[in-house]
Design an enzyme around this catalytic site. Structure first.
Site, PDB file in Angstrom:
ATOM      1  N   GLY A 163       3.172   2.439  10.664  1.00 60.04           N
ATOM      2  CA  GLY A 163       4.120   3.521  10.418  1.00 60.04           C
ATOM      3  C   GLY A 163       4.900   3.952  11.643  1.00 60.04           C
ATOM      4  CD  GLU A 207      -2.698   5.483   6.889  1.00 55.64           C
ATOM      5  OE1 GLU A 207      -2.687   5.507   5.648  1.00 55.64           O
ATOM      6  OE2 GLU A 207      -1.781   4.957   7.566  1.00 55.64           O
ATOM      7  N   GLY A 225       3.086  -1.013   4.204  1.00 51.14           N
ATOM      8  CA  GLY A 225       3.068   0.406   3.851  1.00 51.14           C
ATOM      9  C   GLY A 225       4.455   0.885   3.458  1.00 51.14           C
ATOM     10  N   GLY A 226       5.122   1.554   4.378  1.00 52.25           N
ATOM     11  CA  GLY A 226       6.409   2.201   4.103  1.00 52.25           C
ATOM     12  C   GLY A 226       7.411   1.322   3.367  1.00 52.25           C
ATOM     13  CG  HIS A 284      -5.630   1.926   5.476  1.00 51.50           C
ATOM     14  ND1 HIS A 284      -5.138   2.840   6.369  1.00 51.50           N
ATOM     15  CD2 HIS A 284      -4.635   1.035   5.247  1.00 51.50           C
ATOM     16  CE1 HIS A 284      -3.885   2.517   6.667  1.00 51.50           C
ATOM     17  NE2 HIS A 284      -3.553   1.441   5.999  1.00 51.50           N
ATOM     18  CG  ASN A 304      -1.743   1.224   1.371  1.00 51.90           C
ATOM     19  OD1 ASN A 304      -1.831   2.029   0.445  1.00 51.90           O
ATOM     20  ND2 ASN A 304      -2.362   1.409   2.526  1.00 51.90           N
ATOM     21  CD1 TRP A 305       3.360   1.113  -3.034  1.00 52.06           C
ATOM     22  CD2 TRP A 305       3.189   2.337  -4.906  1.00 52.06           C
ATOM     23  NE1 TRP A 305       3.973   0.423  -4.048  1.00 52.06           N
ATOM     24  CE2 TRP A 305       3.889   1.149  -5.212  1.00 52.06           C
ATOM     25  CE3 TRP A 305       2.954   3.255  -5.930  1.00 52.06           C
ATOM     26  CZ2 TRP A 305       4.360   0.868  -6.490  1.00 52.06           C
ATOM     27  CZ3 TRP A 305       3.417   2.979  -7.200  1.00 52.06           C
ATOM     28  CH2 TRP A 305       4.120   1.789  -7.476  1.00 52.06           C
ATOM     29  CE  LYS A 306      -0.118   3.166   4.790  1.00 46.79           C
ATOM     30  NZ  LYS A 306      -0.014   3.198   6.240  1.00 46.79           N
ATOM     31  CD  GLU A 335      -3.056  -2.290   7.677  1.00 45.96           C
ATOM     32  OE1 GLU A 335      -2.013  -2.543   7.085  1.00 45.96           O
ATOM     33  OE2 GLU A 335      -3.684  -1.236   7.546  1.00 45.96           O
ATOM     34  CB  SER A 395       6.070  -1.598  11.709  1.00 43.43           C
ATOM     35  OG  SER A 395       5.631  -0.289  12.017  1.00 43.43           O
TER      36      SER A 395
HETATM   37  O1  G3H Z   1      -1.509  -0.362   4.685  1.00 40.07           O
HETATM   38  C1  G3H Z   1      -0.458  -0.536   5.286  1.00 40.07           C
HETATM   39  C2  G3H Z   1      -0.351  -0.311   6.696  1.00 40.07           C
HETATM   40  O2  G3H Z   1      -1.011   0.834   7.087  1.00 40.07           O
HETATM   41  C3  G3H Z   1       1.001  -0.511   7.290  1.00 40.07           C
HETATM   42  O3  G3H Z   1       1.832   0.598   7.078  1.00 40.07           O
HETATM   43  P1  G3H Z   1       3.373   0.490   7.544  1.00 40.07           P
HETATM   44  O4  G3H Z   1       3.917  -0.768   6.938  1.00 40.07           O
HETATM   45  O5  G3H Z   1       4.027   1.710   6.984  1.00 40.07           O
HETATM   46  O6  G3H Z   1       3.366   0.426   9.032  1.00 40.07           O
END
Ligand code: G3H
Length: 264
Positions: free
Chosen positions: A182, A106, A243-244, A104, A12-14, A176, A222
């Site tokens: 994050g 967010e 994510g990141g 999600h 998930n690149w956000k 999650e 994470s």
């Molecule tokens: O969609 C992915 C998640 O929100 C995890 O994000 P993260 O891997 O940056 O903690």
């Protein structure tokens, strides 16, 4: 009963990477996986770029006949009409999306998405042949109170209201814990298993055990190449929503290749 579930690693690149960066990132990811002779049938790999990147990713994936798949990070609960700024399931299906993230944390937090909205979006995804990656998970206060299982299961039940068994068999659920997103603070493998196992149990109660045993439950929060193998060793964890770490194609390829590198 984990034998028939193909693990899924979804990046998930956000709100990161424009359409040009998307092309080079997907190319590098595909090259890294090709170099490693990755078996996509053994571990499916998906990216969820921003909407504005999807056409470029589609062109690349189709043109180079890449085996990785892609999807969106959200969709509208509506079919079409006066909903400024929204993107429909029809539009995503036309772009060749396989997946769409729904609910999600967010979106729930910054866009006030309620369980009702999430339920509408899950049903909208299915109506367009998209596979929803339904995101659930508790915040820190709920975790501190020890209510993570009941809280998360309530989210699952609400999101799947009126979704028939033949559709729910296709859903992907991503657990999650919000406090691990994050933050660098990854849940322990046992934390992940506790809730992922409970999700499968409740799916068995809501539908039946065969359906529940076929549904992929991912962990997110994470995830990195250094911790993915331990998380994936849990019986009810069938992949990761990353994510990141998915923004770095070599790192994300290593995550997808978790079976080949056991870390201490
Ligand atoms: O969609 C992915 C998640 O929100 C995890 O994000 P993260 O891997 O940056 O903690």
């Amino acid at each position: 009963m984990a034998t028939t579930r193909t693990p899924l690693m979804a990046g998930n690149w956000k709100m990161n990477l424009d359409h040009q960066q998307a092309i080079s990132t997907v190319q590098k990811l595909a090259w890294s996986l090709k170099d490693a002779k990755h078996d996509y049938a053994a571990v499916e790999v998906a990216v969820l770029p921003p909407f504005t990147d999807l056409r470029s990713v589609q062109t690349l994936v189709d043109g180079d006949k890449l085996e990785l798949v892609y999807g969106a990070q959200d969709l509208s609960r509506h079919e079409s009409g006066a909903y400024t700024g929204e993107i429909s399931g029809t539009m995503l299906a036309k772009l060749g999306c396989t997946y769409v993230a729904v609910g999600h944390s967010e979106r729930r937090e910054y866009h006030a998405e309620t369980d009702d909205v999430v339920n509408d979006k899950v049903r909208a995804a299915f109506a367009h042949g998209l596979t929803p990656i339904l995101c659930v998970g508790e915040g820190l206060e709920i975790r501190k109170a020890g209510d993570q299982v009941s809280y998360t299961l309530r989210q699952v039940e609400a999101a799947l209201a009126d979704v028939p068994a033949e559709q729910v068999a296709q859903v992907v659920i991503a657990y999650e814990p919000v406090w691990a997103i994050g933050t660098g603070e990854v849940a322990t493998p046992e934390d992940a298993q506790e809730v992922c196992g409970a999700i499968r149990r409740v799916l068995g109660e809501l539908y039946d055990q065969t359906v529940a045993d076929g549904i992929r439950v991912l962990y997110g929060g994470s995830v990195k190449s250094g911790n993915v193998a331990q998380i994936m060793a849990q019986p009810d964890v069938d992949g990761a929503l990353v994510g990141g770490a998915s923004l770095d194609p070599e790192e994300f390829a290593k995550i997808a290749r978790y079976q080949s590198h056991v870390t201490a």
